[in-house]
Each structure stands twice: as C-alpha cells, then as structure tokens.
Scaffold this active site. Structure first.
Site, PDB file in Angstrom:
ATOM      1  N   ASP A  50      30.454   2.752  48.492  1.00  0.00           N
ATOM      2  CA  ASP A  50      30.734   1.148  48.164  1.00  0.00           C
ATOM      3  C   ASP A  50      29.502   0.718  47.943  1.00  0.00           C
ATOM      4  OD1 ASP A  50      31.186  -1.393  50.058  1.00  0.00           O
ATOM      5  OD2 ASP A  50      31.816  -0.503  51.040  1.00  0.00           O
ATOM      6  N   HIS A 101      30.765   0.404  44.675  1.00  0.00           N
ATOM      7  CA  HIS A 101      31.800  -0.836  44.056  1.00  0.00           C
ATOM      8  C   HIS A 101      30.504  -1.909  43.629  1.00  0.00           C
ATOM      9  CE1 HIS A 101      34.905   0.323  47.486  1.00  0.00           C
ATOM     10  NE2 HIS A 101      35.067   1.303  46.591  1.00  0.00           N
TER      11      HIS A 101
END
Ligand SMILES: *[C@@H]1O[C@H](CO)[C@@H](O)[C@H](O)[C@H]1NC(C)=O
Ligand SMILES: *[C@@H]1O[C@H](CO)[C@@H](O)[C@H](O)[C@H]1NC(C)=O
Ligand SMILES: *[C@@H]1O[C@H](CO)[C@@H](O)[C@H](O)[C@H]1NC(C)=O
Ligand SMILES: *[C@@H]1O[C@H](CO)[C@@H](O)[C@H](O)[C@H]1NC(C)=O
Ligand SMILES: *[C@@H]1O[C@H](CO)[C@@H](O)[C@H](O)[C@H]1NC(C)=O
Length: 400
Positions: free
Chosen positions: A224, A247
C-alpha cells in the site's frame, strides 16, 4: 522565632530534596532490563508477551535511563502495550527477531506492539519485526466489508513525544508496519519496511494528528502507501526514502470525517519511487466537507516506471459507485513540484483533478522531465480546476 527557623529548615530540606531528586534523574546510570531475566524464551514458539510486558513495567519505574533489551534470537510475541508515563527515558533495543502469531484471531486489539504516552522514547537495535502477514492477508475483507475487523498494525506509537526510531526492520506486517498518532517531534531513520507488492493495506508509515516528524534514509517496499499522511499531519519532513513497490507517498484521503481536516507543511526531498502505482499523490474524497491541505514542497524526486508520478485526485473514490457530480470541498494550496525526473509507466504522467467548488491554488510545476516508458503515444498531462504556473522544463508540457 522557633516557628520561623523551623519553617526555614523545612524550606531548606525541600530544596535539598528537589536537588537530590533532579540529580538522581539526571545522573542515574543507564540500566539494562534484559527480557531474558523476565523469563523470555527465544525458541520462536513460546509466547513472550508476559515476559516483555514485565520487563517494560519494571524498567518504566526506574528513575534513570532504562534500556529494555531483546537479545539475539527469535521471540514469538502476542499483543503488548508499552505504556508510560515512565520515571525516566526509555529505550527499546531490539537485537533479535520478534515474531507475531499467524492467527489474527489471537489478537485482542488492532495492535501488535504498542507504545503509548511516552517522552524521549528510542526504538533501535538493528533487529526485526516479522508480522507473519502472509497467512492473515486472506482474512482482510476491508475492501468489501465496511464492518471488517482490521488486522493488527505491527507497531503503533500513540501520544509519543521527542522520540527516535532507527535501525530497525519490519517484514510482512498484517496491516500497516508503523502507525503514528498524536506524536510530536519524532525522527525516524535507517529503517527497512518490506511486504509483497500485492499485500493488502500494508502501509509503510501512516501518520495522523502528529507534528514535526522527520523520516529519512529509509527503504519501504510494500503493498500500500509507502508513507501516508492524514488529518492533523503538520511539519512532516521526508528525505532519502526509497519507495517501491507500493502506492507511493500520499496525503489523504481527506474530507471523509465529520470534522474539518487539514494537512499542513510537508517536504519530500531526494526520494526515489520504483515501480509504484503513484509517486506524489494528494487525494480527497468527493463529496467532502470543507478542509484544507497545503504548504507542500516536493523536490529532487526520481521516478522509475511509476504509473502516476504526480497526481492530485479530488474525486477519490476507491469503491464504486462513484458520482462525478459530487465535489470535494478540501482546499489544496501552495504546492510546489520541483526537479522531478525519470519515467512514467502510463501516458498521463501529471494528473490534477481539482475540485470545481474550490479549485487548487498556487500549484507550481518547475523542471519536470518525465519520459513515457511505452509506445502508444506521447507523454501527456491532464488538469482540471488548477491555478498556478509552470516554470523551466516541462515534459509532459505543463497544463497548469
Ligand atoms: C506531548 O506533548 C504534548 C504537547 O506539548 C503534551 O500535551 C503531552 O502531554 C506530551 N505527552 C507526553 C507523553 O509527554
Ligand atoms: C530530530 O532531528 C532534528 C533535526 O535533525 C533535531 O533538531 C531534533 O532535535 C531531533 N529530534 C529528536 C527527538 O531526536
Ligand atoms: C538532497 O540532495 C542534495 C544533492 O545531493 C543535497 O545537497 C541535499 O543536502 C539533500 N537534502 C536532503 C534533505 O537530504
Ligand atoms: C497558501 O498561501 C497563502 C498566501 O500566502 C496563505 O494565505 C494560505 O494560508 C496558504 N495555505 C496553506 C494551506 O498553507
Ligand atoms: C519499462 O517498462 C518495462 C516493463 O514494465 C520495464 O521492464 C522497464 O524496466 C521499464 N524501463 C524503464 C526505463 O523504466
């Protein structure tokens, strides 16, 4: 007369005691509290929660500088909460490997290792935390189930001031690796956070309601956000961070709660993003309440095959259905992107989808040099509702 001299004697005694007490605190030697002396077993199987908790609780009552030592070896450990306030400064020295149980049902809270209400904490030692997330990630249904029970975060710091975390590794956290909430003046450096690129919700460092946080010389490869900052993050300084996979570094999502939210003062310098979904991202929900985000500087950033190198998304809506009519009321202002170069894995390297209701203000793009790693057309940018300017080299050509 007698009572007056008695009074003076008492005063002198109090002053004397205060001096002694202060000296004892300052001059007391460093004392090591080895978890092995509290019945820890480094066999990788026994549950050491009680032993660690006992070592901490005793160390916390010591007036000098306490070091809770975890020597070489592998220690299985369930949820522990290291709470202050303590009588002296605390250090948590991890030389060994801490291993979480695999079964998420064994955790009584959403934390594996928690630190709370401490001033002057140091966490270091070169050791590592193994969250054993691999077997737990399939239980993560938070994408589809709003009532989901979050998996435990590997290390949580709540209400921690003037502290340092350095020389530490964390692998395969079940949820985020590190979470900061209500922390002030914390320096994090030389840490290494890793989890597979497809592991769910494994943020590297998640920051909320915290100020004066410095993160440097750190490697984050995760599933993430490498670093995410939500409301109340203020004066955050990030440098020399290698991010990827993951991310990217994100501000937000903002604007979802019922209070006015803000993120103010962020610099990201000398960082590299490799194979990440995003590089530098600001995201706000739509619709959202009036809030603000700004005073950000992003400079000297290398992008290597990043899908969205620069992205402001005020229509953030990860779970459909989404309505394009809804507007975010989060005001984004004073954001400078300077010296950003490298490659984009998508054609649209710069995306600014600002709110129609409160357009982005004072956004500057300076010396942007990105190449598209693909052949289906030239590299482009896409902007909506942005005010500001483009300066110096602009590849893709600036749309601000
Ligand atoms: C941390 O600092 C804040 C703000 O100065 C203060 O209110 C709080 O009591 C401090 N907490 C600790 C644990 O020292
Ligand atoms: C963090 O680093 C800054 C600047 O390098 C320094 O001024 C500050 O005292 C440090 N804080 C702690 C808690 O070590
Ligand atoms: C960033 O890199 C430049 C050039 O290498 C260096 O001069 C500067 O001190 C670095 N800044 C930070 C905050 O690391
Ligand atoms: C942006 O700059 C303007 C003008 O200097 C200032 O009034 C505003 O508060 C700034 N916004 C943020 C979020 O820092
Ligand atoms: C371009 O993309 C390919 C395939 O994803 C990748 O292997 C390669 O390293 C990329 N090149 C650059 C310069 O980023």
């Amino acid at each position: 007369m007698a009572s007056k001299s008695a009074f003076i004697t008492v005063c002198l005694f109090i002053v004397f005691m205060l001096v002694c007490f202060t000296d004892a605190r300052r001059g007391a030697p460093r004392k090591i509290f080895n978890v092995m002396d509290y019945d820890a077993v480094a066999d990788g199987k026994s549950d050491n929660s009680e032993a660690f908790q006992k070592a901490w609780n005793v160390a916390c009552q010591y007036y000098g500088r306490s070091v809770v030592l975890i020597p070489w070896g592998t220690y299985t450990l369930n949820t522990v909460l290291f709470k202050g306030p303590c009588k002296g400064a605390m250090a948590f020295l991890v030389k060994g490997v801490l291993k979480a149980p695999t079964d998420p049902a064994l955790f009584s809270t959403n934390t594996w290792i928690g630190f709370r209400y401490l001033d002057g904490l140091v966490v270091k030692g070169g050791g590592s935390l193994d969250g054993q997330g691999v077997s737990a990630w399939p239980y993560n249904d938070c994408f589809t189930n709003p009532e989901c029970k979050p998996l435990p975060v590997s290390m949580r710091f709540d209400f921690i001031n003037n502290s340092r975390i350095h020389h530490l590794k964390s692998v395969n956290s079940k949820n985020a690796h590190i979470n900061l909430f209500a922390c002030n003046n914390m320096n994090i450096s030389h840490i290494r956070l890793t989890a597979p690129g497809n592991s769910p919700n494994t943020d590297g460092i998640h920051i909320g309601a915290s100020s004066d946080i410095k993160i440097s010389r750190t490697l984050i490869s995760t599933g993430d956000d490498c670093i995410s900052m939500v409301s109340g993050s203020q004066n955050i300084d990030i440098s020399d961070v290698q991010c990827g996979p993951g991310h990217g570094i994100s501000v937000g999502s903002l604007g979802r709660s019922h209070e006015k939210e803000f993120v103010k003062g962020l610099t990201i310098r000398n960082c590299t993003f490799s194979g990440t979904q995003n590089g530098l991202r600001i995201k706000t929900w739509a619709p959202s309440l009036a809030s603000s985000a700004g005073d950000f500087t992003f400079e000297n950033i290398v992008m290597r095959n990043v899908f969205n190198p620069i992205i402001i998304d005020q229509q953030y809506c990860p779970v459909p259905p989404c309505t394009n009519q809804a507007q975010s009321q989060v005001q984004i202002s004073n954001v400078t992107f300077r010296n950003i170069w490298g490659t984009s894995s998508s054609r649209v390297a710069v995306t600014m989808k600002c709110s129609e209701m409160v357009p982005c203000r004072n956004i500057k793009l300076m010396n942007i040099n990105l190449a598209y790693n693909g052949s289906d057309g030239p590299i482009t940018s896409s902007c909506f509702n942005v005010n500001g300017g483009s300066y110096g080299k602009q590849l893709p050509s600036g749309c601000v």
